[in-house]
Write a protein that holds these residues in place. Structure first.
Motif, PDB file in Angstrom:
ATOM      1  N   PHE A   1      -4.603  10.758 -14.389  1.00  0.00           N
ATOM      2  CA  PHE A   1      -5.384  10.891 -13.158  1.00  0.00           C
ATOM      3  C   PHE A   1      -6.785  11.408 -13.459  1.00  0.00           C
ATOM      4  CE2 PHE A   1      -6.817  12.852  -9.219  1.00  0.00           C
ATOM      5  CZ  PHE A   1      -6.420  11.926  -8.266  1.00  0.00           C
ATOM      6  N   GLN A   2      -7.799  10.688 -12.960  1.00  0.00           N
ATOM      7  CA  GLN A   2      -9.193  11.083 -13.124  1.00  0.00           C
ATOM      8  C   GLN A   2      -9.959  10.787 -11.841  1.00  0.00           C
ATOM      9  OE1 GLN A   2     -11.213   9.847 -16.840  1.00  0.00           O
ATOM     10  NE2 GLN A   2      -9.272   8.901 -17.397  1.00  0.00           N
ATOM     11  N   LEU A   3     -10.819  11.703 -11.458  1.00  0.00           N
ATOM     12  CA  LEU A   3     -11.633  11.476 -10.267  1.00  0.00           C
ATOM     13  C   LEU A   3     -12.631  10.349 -10.493  1.00  0.00           C
ATOM     14  CD1 LEU A   3     -12.405  15.144  -9.118  1.00  0.00           C
ATOM     15  CD2 LEU A   3     -10.589  13.614  -8.332  1.00  0.00           C
TER      16      LEU A   3
ATOM     17  N   GLY B   1      -4.886  21.380 -10.542  1.00  0.00           N
ATOM     18  CA  GLY B   1      -6.106  21.809  -9.879  1.00  0.00           C
ATOM     19  C   GLY B   1      -6.736  20.808  -8.932  1.00  0.00           C
ATOM     20  N   PHE B   2      -6.059  19.673  -8.697  1.00  0.00           N
ATOM     21  CA  PHE B   2      -6.584  18.674  -7.769  1.00  0.00           C
ATOM     22  C   PHE B   2      -6.095  18.959  -6.348  1.00  0.00           C
ATOM     23  CE2 PHE B   2      -6.337  16.373 -11.866  1.00  0.00           C
ATOM     24  CZ  PHE B   2      -7.668  15.984 -11.990  1.00  0.00           C
TER      25      PHE B   2
ATOM     26  N   VAL C   1     -10.147  14.385   0.044  1.00  0.00           N
ATOM     27  CA  VAL C   1      -9.185  14.971  -0.894  1.00  0.00           C
ATOM     28  C   VAL C   1      -9.053  14.076  -2.127  1.00  0.00           C
ATOM     29  CG1 VAL C   1      -7.911  16.245   0.855  1.00  0.00           C
ATOM     30  CG2 VAL C   1      -7.237  13.890   0.329  1.00  0.00           C
ATOM     31  N   ASP C   2      -8.721  14.687  -3.265  1.00  0.00           N
ATOM     32  CA  ASP C   2      -8.648  13.939  -4.525  1.00  0.00           C
ATOM     33  C   ASP C   2      -7.570  12.861  -4.483  1.00  0.00           C
ATOM     34  OD1 ASP C   2     -10.633  15.630  -5.501  1.00  0.00           O
ATOM     35  OD2 ASP C   2      -9.169  17.076  -6.272  1.00  0.00           O
ATOM     36  N   LEU C   3      -6.428  13.184  -3.881  1.00  0.00           N
ATOM     37  CA  LEU C   3      -5.357  12.197  -3.721  1.00  0.00           C
ATOM     38  C   LEU C   3      -4.784  12.315  -2.315  1.00  0.00           C
ATOM     39  CD1 LEU C   3      -3.374  10.079  -5.114  1.00  0.00           C
ATOM     40  CD2 LEU C   3      -1.760  11.988  -5.146  1.00  0.00           C
TER      41      LEU C   3
ATOM     42  N   GLY D   1     -13.150   4.549  -3.332  1.00  0.00           N
ATOM     43  CA  GLY D   1     -13.648   5.356  -4.432  1.00  0.00           C
ATOM     44  C   GLY D   1     -12.793   6.561  -4.748  1.00  0.00           C
ATOM     45  N   ARG D   2     -11.666   6.722  -4.043  1.00  0.00           N
ATOM     46  CA  ARG D   2     -10.735   7.817  -4.312  1.00  0.00           C
ATOM     47  C   ARG D   2      -9.319   7.262  -4.403  1.00  0.00           C
ATOM     48  NH1 ARG D   2     -13.306  12.804  -3.521  1.00  0.00           N
ATOM     49  NH2 ARG D   2     -15.272  12.658  -2.352  1.00  0.00           N
ATOM     50  N   SER D   3      -8.433   8.043  -4.980  1.00  0.00           N
ATOM     51  CA  SER D   3      -7.072   7.578  -5.253  1.00  0.00           C
ATOM     52  C   SER D   3      -6.145   7.805  -4.070  1.00  0.00           C
ATOM     53  CB  SER D   3      -6.507   8.304  -6.477  1.00  0.00           C
ATOM     54  OG  SER D   3      -7.295   8.022  -7.620  1.00  0.00           O
TER      55      SER D   3
END
Length: 286
Positions: free
Chosen positions: A133-135, A166-167, A203-205, A239-241
């Motif tokens: 997982f990467q932003l 930490g996401f 949010v990241d995910l 652009g986000r997961s």
């Protein structure tokens, strides 16, 4: 310029020991173009008494280095304050609107039942997804299959594992999410619809569980309110997961959520179909 020089004179008058206060340089800020005046003065007390430190506009510079003493510094402080406020707002809304059922709270990769090669493969995929997982390299997953095969279990496990790293990862049941959005229309709601959708977009995910299970009323215009809200959420995640789960097949899902939503969902998305027995009722006889 006059302000800094006057400040130096006042300090020397009030505290004669500051005889070493002096201007040591000037420069033009590359960011805003303002002139930055840098001066030097000794620390008056404590373990570092007598140590010379540099200031700009009365702001101590870290590590005795010349730094920003202009509008750029102020803008950066404002940006940091805004980021901090946004992070706190995200946490408040996420905590308030968590839609995880109690039976999922204890879900983890370790407790996931792999009774078939397909389920073993799904667990491997989920672990790999977390590890990679990467932003900066967003990727989506779509878990499809009938009820009781562990799609939600595995998706929530992904969220928990990413939080440990930490996401920010949010798990939302789509039918419940739509109900929550409607609740924001109440004048007594703590948050507006726009604020909630903004959080979900940042949010990241975001895990959208049970997509396609929502009940929708066909409007006169030919689109449903639920379909439009789903598009706003999915489109906002560009652009986000995002991880999706559904009990429907591809053609059924496309019909249910609309071709536009389905097309957007499948962009940069790896689909995986679960097969097997419902492990929640397996070996239960009545």
């Amino acid at each position: 310029m006059e302000t800094v020089e006057s400040l130096g004179k006042v300090l020397k008058t009030l505290m004669p020991e500051l005889t070493l206060v002096s201007e040591i340089g000037r420069r033009q800020c590359e960011g805003c173009g303002n002139e930055v005046v840098v001066y030097e003065a000794p620390i008056l007390g404590g373990p570092d008494k007598g140590k010379m430190v540099q200031y700009t506009r009365g702001i101590p510079l870290p590590d005795n280095k010349i730094g920003q003493g202009c509008i750029c510094w102020e803008n950066e402080q404002a940006r940091e304050a805004k980021r901090d406020m946004q992070e706190r707002r995200i946490k408040r809304i996420v905590d308030r609107y968590s839609t995880v059922n109690p039976d999922l709270e204890a879900a983890s990769f370790e407790s996931f039942e792999t009774s078939s090669p397909i389920l073993q493969e799904s667990l491997k995929l989920a672990r790999s997804y977390v590890d990679g997982f990467q932003l900066t390299a967003p990727m989506n997953l779509l878990f499809a299959g009938l009820y009781g095969l562990g799609k939600s279990h595995l998706t929530y496990s992904i969220c928990k594992a990413l939080r440990v790293k930490g996401f920010t990862a949010v798990f939302m049941s789509v039918p419940k999410l739509l109900t929550i959005i409607k609740s924001t229309y109440n004048k007594d709601s703590d948050f507006t619809e726009a604020e909630l959708l903004d959080v979900l977009s940042k949010v990241d995910l975001l895990a959208l569980d049970d997509i396609g299970a929502e009940k929708a009323r066909r409007e006169e215009q030919g689109e449903t309110w639920a379909t439009e809200k789903l598009f706003e959420i999915i489109d906002g995640r560009s652009g986000r997961s995002t991880v999706y789960t559904t009990n429907l097949r591809a053609d059924e899902l496309a019909t249910k959520v609309g071709q536009r939503n389905f097309s957007r969902m499948m962009m940069n998305t790896k689909p995986f179909r679960f097969e097997g027995e419902d492990y929640r009722i397996k070996n239960k006889r009545f």
